[in-house]
Design a protein around this motif. Structure first.
Motif, mmCIF file in Angstrom:
data_model
loop_
_atom_site.group_PDB
_atom_site.id
_atom_site.type_symbol
_atom_site.label_atom_id
_atom_site.label_comp_id
_atom_site.label_asym_id
_atom_site.label_seq_id
_atom_site.Cartn_x
_atom_site.Cartn_y
_atom_site.Cartn_z
ATOM 1 N N UNK A 37 0.850 -1.184 0.000
ATOM 2 C CA UNK A 37 0.000 0.000 0.000
ATOM 3 C C UNK A 37 0.889 1.239 0.000
ATOM 4 N N UNK A 38 0.553 2.205 -0.841
ATOM 5 C CA UNK A 38 1.312 3.446 -0.922
ATOM 6 C C UNK A 38 0.339 4.614 -0.994
ATOM 7 N N UNK A 39 0.468 5.523 -0.065
ATOM 8 C CA UNK A 39 -0.389 6.711 0.025
ATOM 9 C C UNK A 39 -1.874 6.334 -0.014
ATOM 10 N N UNK A 40 -2.210 5.267 0.716
ATOM 11 C CA UNK A 40 -3.596 4.846 0.834
ATOM 12 C C UNK A 40 -4.146 4.026 -0.319
ATOM 13 N N UNK A 41 -3.311 3.724 -1.307
ATOM 14 C CA UNK A 41 -3.756 2.951 -2.467
ATOM 15 C C UNK A 41 -3.083 1.579 -2.435
ATOM 16 N N UNK A 42 -3.895 0.511 -2.429
ATOM 17 C CA UNK A 42 -3.353 -0.845 -2.476
ATOM 18 C C UNK A 42 -2.947 -1.155 -3.906
ATOM 19 N N UNK A 43 -1.742 -1.737 -4.045
ATOM 20 C CA UNK A 43 -1.200 -2.006 -5.377
ATOM 21 C C UNK A 43 -0.613 -3.401 -5.447
#
Length: 71
Positions: A37-43
């Motif tokens: 997760x980066x800056x609230x976005x799961x990737x």
């Protein structure tokens, strides 16, 4: 474009640790697929070494919602 050394940034921001761990695996020559997760976005992230290079790797990421949105 801002450039960040993710390994160094993870030392003071624990939310970056999963991404830093994947970065380390990619740079050590591993091939893999995982999520972070980066800056609230799961990737999702897929990575692999580039044969014939001097230790280079390629990583491709995409938001998990690109794959799970229709489910």
């Amino acid at each position: 474009i801002d450039k960040v050394n993710i390994g160094e940034a993870a030392k003071t921001d624990s939310s970056l640790q999963a991404m830093a761990d994947l970065h380390s695996k990619a740079l050590s020559g591993e091939t893999g697929f995982d999520q972070y997760e980066y800056q609230g976005v799961k990737k999702f992230l897929a990575f692999a070494p580039i044969d014939g290079s001097d230790g280079w790797a390629i990583g491709i990421n995409a938001p998990t919602s690109d794959f799970t949105g229709g489910v």
